[in-house]
Write a protein that holds these residues in place. Structure first.
Motif, PDB file in Angstrom:
ATOM      1  N   ILE A 294       0.851  -1.183   0.000  1.00  0.00           N
ATOM      2  CA  ILE A 294       0.000   0.000   0.000  1.00  0.00           C
ATOM      3  C   ILE A 294       0.891   1.238   0.000  1.00  0.00           C
ATOM      4  O   ILE A 294       2.080   1.175   0.343  1.00  0.00           O
ATOM      5  CB  ILE A 294      -0.952   0.052   1.215  1.00  0.00           C
ATOM      6  CG1 ILE A 294      -0.152   0.129   2.523  1.00  0.00           C
ATOM      7  CG2 ILE A 294      -1.898  -1.134   1.208  1.00  0.00           C
ATOM      8  CD1 ILE A 294      -1.016   0.474   3.720  1.00  0.00           C
ATOM      9  N   ASN A 295       0.318   2.333  -0.382  1.00  0.00           N
ATOM     10  CA  ASN A 295       1.020   3.607  -0.410  1.00  0.00           C
ATOM     11  C   ASN A 295       0.475   4.508   0.683  1.00  0.00           C
ATOM     12  O   ASN A 295      -0.733   4.694   0.800  1.00  0.00           O
ATOM     13  CB  ASN A 295       0.862   4.269  -1.780  1.00  0.00           C
ATOM     14  CG  ASN A 295       1.583   5.606  -1.861  1.00  0.00           C
ATOM     15  OD1 ASN A 295       0.994   6.652  -1.637  1.00  0.00           O
ATOM     16  ND2 ASN A 295       2.860   5.567  -2.194  1.00  0.00           N
ATOM     17  N   ILE A 296       1.374   5.064   1.481  1.00  0.00           N
ATOM     18  CA  ILE A 296       0.990   6.032   2.506  1.00  0.00           C
ATOM     19  C   ILE A 296       1.860   7.262   2.300  1.00  0.00           C
ATOM     20  O   ILE A 296       3.081   7.211   2.499  1.00  0.00           O
ATOM     21  CB  ILE A 296       1.197   5.476   3.928  1.00  0.00           C
ATOM     22  CG1 ILE A 296       0.363   4.210   4.124  1.00  0.00           C
ATOM     23  CG2 ILE A 296       0.804   6.520   4.967  1.00  0.00           C
ATOM     24  CD1 ILE A 296       0.578   3.553   5.476  1.00  0.00           C
ATOM     25  N   GLY A 297       1.244   8.356   1.875  1.00  0.00           N
ATOM     26  CA  GLY A 297       2.010   9.549   1.559  1.00  0.00           C
ATOM     27  C   GLY A 297       2.892   9.313   0.347  1.00  0.00           C
ATOM     28  O   GLY A 297       2.414   8.961  -0.727  1.00  0.00           O
ATOM     29  N   THR A 298       4.188   9.443   0.544  1.00  0.00           N
ATOM     30  CA  THR A 298       5.140   9.233  -0.558  1.00  0.00           C
ATOM     31  C   THR A 298       5.873   7.902  -0.445  1.00  0.00           C
ATOM     32  O   THR A 298       6.792   7.638  -1.222  1.00  0.00           O
ATOM     33  CB  THR A 298       6.177  10.370  -0.574  1.00  0.00           C
ATOM     34  OG1 THR A 298       6.879  10.384   0.679  1.00  0.00           O
ATOM     35  CG2 THR A 298       5.500  11.717  -0.803  1.00  0.00           C
ATOM     36  N   LYS A 299       5.468   7.051   0.506  1.00  0.00           N
ATOM     37  CA  LYS A 299       6.193   5.800   0.734  1.00  0.00           C
ATOM     38  C   LYS A 299       5.311   4.592   0.458  1.00  0.00           C
ATOM     39  O   LYS A 299       4.088   4.628   0.628  1.00  0.00           O
ATOM     40  CB  LYS A 299       6.711   5.739   2.183  1.00  0.00           C
ATOM     41  CG  LYS A 299       7.775   6.777   2.496  1.00  0.00           C
ATOM     42  CD  LYS A 299       8.306   6.587   3.907  1.00  0.00           C
ATOM     43  CE  LYS A 299       9.418   7.576   4.217  1.00  0.00           C
ATOM     44  NZ  LYS A 299       9.968   7.394   5.592  1.00  0.00           N
TER      45      LYS A 299
END
Length: 503
Positions: A294-299
């Motif tokens: 999954i993507n959280i923000g830019t990570k």
């Protein structure tokens, strides 16, 4: 006049002869010096060791193997000698070229960059990465040293050995000094002191040794180690063939002795004393990487799932166990999983329901042992039961994690086929076939279990649209997995996850 010229000619010839004679003498001297470097043969024996041989298991003896090479120092030069006779025996003959000397120093295995310095040999390497050989050790790590005034070399071990036996197939074993308290590998100097070799790894330092290769179950493996005491303890870590990691921690100090084998014992994958360096309660065999990111923000993060549901004491023993039932935002279960013998609405036993919490939830507040939450406010990690009970970085899945799992993976309903295997959903990666099982544990409303064996209800960590609600996953045999916003005082199952940053 003619005589004078003749005399001069003779003198010139004499000078040429004289020069030639000097040159001839110089050439002879050079040839004699070169002849001092000649083909030589040394007979080499090895010190008895408790370890097995490199090629043959033979009690306390170590045998030479073909293509063994040693460094022989004739005072200044590092000469490479190769085994020419004696493979498979304790005495071998090594041949090569070296200069005449009154004494010789030798190191096994051959060290191309090493040099003689006084009573020691510098730039000798004990490798931090060693090759696994079943019932044996990496010959390139088996440091030995010999000193002699003749062509007989009696090698003595510089290192000791650690002996381990995993009961499962591995790709690597890592031995570490806890908190980097001792050097286990590197480059340094071997010397003779009181007739015994010593090792000083001060040029380059490594605090761990990795044994790599096809490490087979139920075979003994040996790791070459320096004579050292690990005063702050140690850890040994096994990477299984399926990628799972198992660690064991020794809290007492341990001493590795030259020419001795330290047996750390047998390591069983089902053992209960594995140490998790993350500091949580979850063993490597209790989690699975489904390949979900999954993507959280830019990570980007890889989602690791626990293989069973949460209980007050940790993870349920089996993936088919229901686990305990938690209210949203509560770090303790409101309802415990007891034997359920009624299909639809079995009664909750009296100690499974906490009456004092129902009134609090009527006002949209969390249980008395958690803080108050408002609409749209996800609870803090301090109120996450997975984090509280398991430790480490475990948590409830977010609404987004459940959404991606339902949309990208195969969900198959499994009927109850035995007394231990319950009804529920198998969630499988379409490519790798890795899976988790989510039992249909139903949920609890006040003092009744609801839809046990028919539905599964799993909390997310995401707050709902109302201050009294939160999102939960639900599924059934005839229904596509989905999420809904439900009362926070319902007792639902918890399937913990942890997020690993993807580089």
């Amino acid at each position: 006049m003619k005589m004078k010229k003749y005399i001069q000619s003779m003198m010139a010839f004499a000078a040429i002869v004289s020069f030639a004679s000097c040159s001839s003498e110089d050439n002879n001297t050079t040839i004699e010096n070169e002849s001092a470097v000649k083909v030589m043969t040394f007979t080499a024996t090895q010190e008895g060791n408790e370890a097995s041989t490199r090629a043959i298991l033979s009690g306390t003896n170590i045998h030479w193997v073909s293509e063994d090479e040693i460094s022989i120092f004739d005072g200044t030069n590092n000469n490479q000698f190769t085994l020419t006779d004696g493979a498979g025996s304790t005495s071998g003959k090594f041949s090569g070229e070296a200069g005449q000397s009154t004494s010789y120093t030798a190191v096994y295995p051959y060290q191309s960059t090493a040099s003689l310095s006084g009573n020691g040999v510098t730039k000798v390497t004990l490798p931090a990465t060693q090759t696994a050989t079943d019932n044996s050790f990496d010959k390139n790590a088996a440091l030995m040293m010999a000193q002699s005034n003749s062509n007989t070399l009696n090698f003595k071990n510089v290192v000791g050995y650690v002996k381990v036996k995993p009961t499962f197939n591995c790709t690597r074993i890592d031995l570490k000094a806890f908190d980097n308290s001792a050097v286990l590998a590197g480059t340094g100097t071997v010397s003779y002191n009181n007739g015994k070799p010593t090792l000083d790894l001060s040029e380059t330092k490594d605090y761990a040794i990795t044994l790599r290769g096809d490490i087979k179950a139920n075979k003994y493996y040996y790791i070459a180690v320096p004579p050292v005491t690990l005063k702050a303890g140690w850890t040994i870590q096994f990477t299984a063939s399926d990628g799972k990691v198992y660690s064991r921690k020794g809290t007492n100090d341990i001493t590795f002795t030259r020419n001795k084998v330290t047996n750390l014992g047998v390591f069983d994958i089902n053992g209960t004393n594995w140490y998790n360096p993350r500091g949580d309660k979850v063993r490597a065999d209790q989690e699975v990487d489904l390949g979900l990111t999954i993507n959280i923000g830019t990570k980007n993060y890889k989602v690791i799932f626990a293989k069973s549901n949460l209980t007050a004491a940790g993870l349920a023993a089996s993936e088919y166990d229901y686990g305990d039932y938690f209210a949203w935002g509560a770090t303790e279960p409101w309802y415990k999983s007891y034997t359920i013998d009624v299909e639809y609405c079995p009664t909750v036993t009296s100690d499974g329901w906490k009456d004092e919490h129902k009134s609090g939830y009527a006002d949209g507040t969390a249980p008395t042992f958690s803080r108050k939450y408002t609409s749209g406010q996800d609870f803090e990690m301090s109120d996450d039961p997975a984090r509280k009970i398991l430790g480490g970085d475990w948590q409830l899945p977010t609404k987004e994690i459940w959404e991606k799992l339902t949309s990208s993976y195969n969900w198959t309903w499994n009927d109850e086929i035995s007394t231990t295997r319950k009804k529920g959903m198998e969630v499988k990666n379409k490519s790798t076939s890795k899976s988790i099982f989510l039992p249909a544990a139903g949920y609890v409303n006040e003092k009744s279990f609801v839809y046990v064996r028919s539905y599964g209800y799993y909390w997310s960590g995401t707050a709902g649209i109302w201050s009294s609600d939160a999102y939960r996953l639900y599924f059934a045999n005839s229904r596509t997995p989905d999420q809904s916003s439900s009362y926070r005082f319902f007792g639902c199952s918890v399937r913990p996850v942890r997020l690993v940053p993807v580089d």
